[in-house]
Design an enzyme around this catalytic site. Structure first.
Site, PDB file in Angstrom:
ATOM      1  N   LYS A 172       0.737  -1.115  -0.078  1.00 35.57           N
ATOM      2  CA  LYS A 172       0.192  -0.117  -0.097  1.00 35.57           C
ATOM      3  C   LYS A 172       0.662   1.187  -0.019  1.00 35.57           C
ATOM      4  CE  LYS A 172      -3.027   3.203   0.643  1.00 35.57           C
ATOM      5  NZ  LYS A 172      -3.604   3.732  -0.517  1.00 35.57           N
ATOM      6  N   LYS A 241       1.049  12.094   5.672  1.00 30.91           N
ATOM      7  CA  LYS A 241       1.607  10.987   6.731  1.00 30.91           C
ATOM      8  C   LYS A 241       2.126   9.596   5.690  1.00 30.91           C
ATOM      9  CE  LYS A 241      -1.736   8.172   7.360  1.00 30.91           C
ATOM     10  NZ  LYS A 241      -2.154   6.771   6.888  1.00 30.91           N
TER      11      LYS A 241
HETATM   12  P1  NAD Z   1     -10.644  10.254   8.119  1.00 34.16           P
HETATM   13  O1  NAD Z   1      -9.820  10.932   8.910  1.00 34.16           O
HETATM   14  O2  NAD Z   1     -11.728  10.764   7.403  1.00 34.16           O
HETATM   15  O3  NAD Z   1     -11.350   9.222   9.169  1.00 34.16           O
HETATM   16  C1  NAD Z   1     -10.785   8.486  10.331  1.00 34.16           C
HETATM   17  C2  NAD Z   1     -11.645   8.391  11.313  1.00 34.16           C
HETATM   18  O4  NAD Z   1     -11.012   7.789  12.804  1.00 34.16           O
HETATM   19  C3  NAD Z   1     -12.355   9.927  11.715  1.00 34.16           C
HETATM   20  O5  NAD Z   1     -13.686   9.531  11.664  1.00 34.16           O
HETATM   21  C4  NAD Z   1     -11.976   9.949  13.410  1.00 34.16           C
HETATM   22  O6  NAD Z   1     -12.823  10.576  14.131  1.00 34.16           O
HETATM   23  C5  NAD Z   1     -11.570   8.480  13.756  1.00 34.16           C
HETATM   24  N1  NAD Z   1     -10.740   8.366  14.999  1.00 34.16           N
HETATM   25  C6  NAD Z   1      -9.636   9.260  14.996  1.00 34.16           C
HETATM   26  N2  NAD Z   1      -9.030   8.720  16.311  1.00 34.16           N
HETATM   27  C7  NAD Z   1      -9.979   7.646  16.685  1.00 34.16           C
HETATM   28  C8  NAD Z   1      -9.928   6.973  17.916  1.00 34.16           C
HETATM   29  N3  NAD Z   1      -8.958   7.294  19.050  1.00 34.16           N
HETATM   30  N4  NAD Z   1     -10.866   5.967  18.238  1.00 34.16           N
HETATM   31  C9  NAD Z   1     -11.973   5.757  17.354  1.00 34.16           C
HETATM   32  N5  NAD Z   1     -12.099   6.791  16.168  1.00 34.16           N
HETATM   33  C10 NAD Z   1     -10.927   7.461  15.952  1.00 34.16           C
HETATM   34  O7  NAD Z   1      -9.621   9.382   7.522  1.00 34.16           O
HETATM   35  P2  NAD Z   1      -9.872   8.334   6.113  1.00 34.16           P
HETATM   36  O8  NAD Z   1      -9.782   9.230   4.911  1.00 34.16           O
HETATM   37  O9  NAD Z   1     -11.103   7.608   6.456  1.00 34.16           O
HETATM   38  O10 NAD Z   1      -8.640   7.690   6.235  1.00 34.16           O
HETATM   39  C11 NAD Z   1      -8.474   6.317   7.042  1.00 34.16           C
HETATM   40  C12 NAD Z   1      -7.234   5.548   6.837  1.00 34.16           C
HETATM   41  O11 NAD Z   1      -7.501   4.961   5.318  1.00 34.16           O
HETATM   42  C13 NAD Z   1      -6.161   6.312   6.738  1.00 34.16           C
HETATM   43  O12 NAD Z   1      -5.005   5.425   7.361  1.00 34.16           O
HETATM   44  C14 NAD Z   1      -5.756   6.418   5.517  1.00 34.16           C
HETATM   45  O13 NAD Z   1      -4.358   6.792   5.121  1.00 34.16           O
HETATM   46  C15 NAD Z   1      -6.509   5.633   4.476  1.00 34.16           C
HETATM   47  N6  NAD Z   1      -6.894   5.595   3.226  1.00 34.16           N
HETATM   48  C16 NAD Z   1      -7.594   6.850   3.041  1.00 34.16           C
HETATM   49  C17 NAD Z   1      -8.372   7.016   1.482  1.00 34.16           C
HETATM   50  C18 NAD Z   1      -8.916   8.059   1.290  1.00 34.16           C
HETATM   51  O14 NAD Z   1      -9.105   8.348   0.020  1.00 34.16           O
HETATM   52  N7  NAD Z   1      -9.585   8.844   2.384  1.00 34.16           N
HETATM   53  C19 NAD Z   1      -7.602   6.016   0.584  1.00 34.16           C
HETATM   54  C20 NAD Z   1      -7.027   4.681   0.895  1.00 34.16           C
HETATM   55  C21 NAD Z   1      -6.560   4.641   2.356  1.00 34.16           C
END
Ligand code: NAD
Length: 301
Positions: A172, A241
């Site tokens: 990834k 990140k």
């Molecule tokens: P986001 O910030 O939209 O969602 C993360 C969620 O985690 C938030 O709702 C936040 O409130 C919650 N959170 C934070 N700390 C927490 C805790 N201690 N306990 C419970 N919940 C908690 O991020 P995202 O875009 O959904 O990304 C999530 C993961 O997926 C990341 O690692 C990112 O790199 C990866 N990712 C994102 C994408 C994208 O297009 N957005 C694509 C592939 C991978």
């Protein structure tokens, strides 16, 4: 199968919604109460904490922003690992690093708890439509056990077992890094071409028809070029990140990555210039602003 889903953001929200729609019994938690509440709307049961969500789960899925948060949720006070039943399975779908999962796994093994890393690509669009690509690291038997759930969130043809523990994270990170490097290279090429007087749509069409084409240029760049969409569904803070973790991984395995390192710095510059929540494609704006051009063209059907 009882599933706990922790982290209901841009990705975890739609992924958990797809699981609920497929009839999976879900208990969910997010520190943002509004997100937990929204999940109740599609049939999940809201838990008061991550540990509470996990306490009677067969499978715990995490989709959290950073490795530090993953570690805190699993191993910190009130942690999920301590709450998980014996012989259950933790699937981390966050973009994270092997070291964190290794620390969890060492403690998990005492109680027969199994671990898979299963990060995803496909943007929020793929999360919404349940067509993510999923890269799974861990034991083959655990991969098979998780398959039904993974196939709901991802495109079954692109749910891949890529190796042992940590291999999913590594694949990834390299996908993202290659995409980020190309993003910067494409931003340069388009900006220079337009400044040299070429019409953007002709330049784009010419590049797409050339050996320099890529999925990023042909498909992923179009929302930006036609509608100014820098993909806020993936925040630049998270992209920074990821590119940072990719460079860290290269350092750990002692491979010099000059291009990756410059790309990381450009992403950090874009984050400083446009803010944490700006979209992952805002490094393109750096070039647009420096050159005084807006890379926009009409959408073609
Ligand atoms: P986001 O910030 O939209 O969602 C993360 C969620 O985690 C938030 O709702 C936040 O409130 C919650 N959170 C934070 N700390 C927490 C805790 N201690 N306990 C419970 N919940 C908690 O991020 P995202 O875009 O959904 O990304 C999530 C993961 O997926 C990341 O690692 C990112 O790199 C990866 N990712 C994102 C994408 C994208 O297009 N957005 C694509 C592939 C991978």
């Amino acid at each position: 199968m009882r599933v706990a889903f922790i982290g209901l953001g841009n990705m975890g929200g739609p992924m958990s919604r797809n699981l609920a729609a497929a009839g999976v019994a879900l208990r969910v938690f997010d520190t943002d109460a509004a997100r937990t509440e929204a999940a109740v709307g599609y049939g999940a049961i809201a838990a008061g904490s991550a540990a509470q969500a996990a306490e009677d789960a067969d499978v715990v899925v995490t989709m959290l922003p950073t490795p530090a948060i993953v570690e805190d949720v699993l191993l910190g006070s009130g942690g999920v690992l301590a709450a998980m039943p014996e012989n259950s399975l933790w699937i981390d779908m966050s973009t994270s690093v092997p070291e964190v999962a290794d620390r969890v796994r060492r403690r998990a093994a005492e109680r027969g708890i199994r671990v898979l890393d299963a990060p995803v690509s496909g943007m929020t669009k793929g999360a919404d439509s349940g067509t993510l690509q999923i890269f799974v690291g861990g034991d083959a038997a655990d991969f098979e056990a998780a398959r039904t759930l993974l196939d709901v969130m991802g495109d079954p043809k692109r749910v891949l077992h890529v190796g042992g523990h940590g291999a999913g994270y590594a694949v990834k990170l390299m996908i993202n890094q290659l995409w980020f490097v190309q993003l910067v290279a494409i931003a340069e090429a388009l900006t220079v071409g337009v400044k040299a007087g070429v019409d953007l749509s002709i330049l784009h069409r010419s590049l797409v028809a050339s050996p320099a084409n890529s999925v990023l240029l042909e498909r992923d760049f179009l929302p930006l070029l036609t509608a100014g969409d820098y993909d806020e569904g993936f925040a630049i803070a998270l992209a920074c990140k990821d590119t940072g973790l990719a460079v860290d991984l290269a350092r750990a395995v002692q491979v010099p990555v000059e291009v990756g390192a410059i790309t990381e710095q450009l992403f950090r510059r874009a984050r400083a210039a446009y803010g944490d929540r700006a979209g992952e494609m805002t490094p393109v704006r750096l070039y647009e602003d420096i050159a005084g051009v807006e890379l926009r063209m009409e959408a073609t059907t």
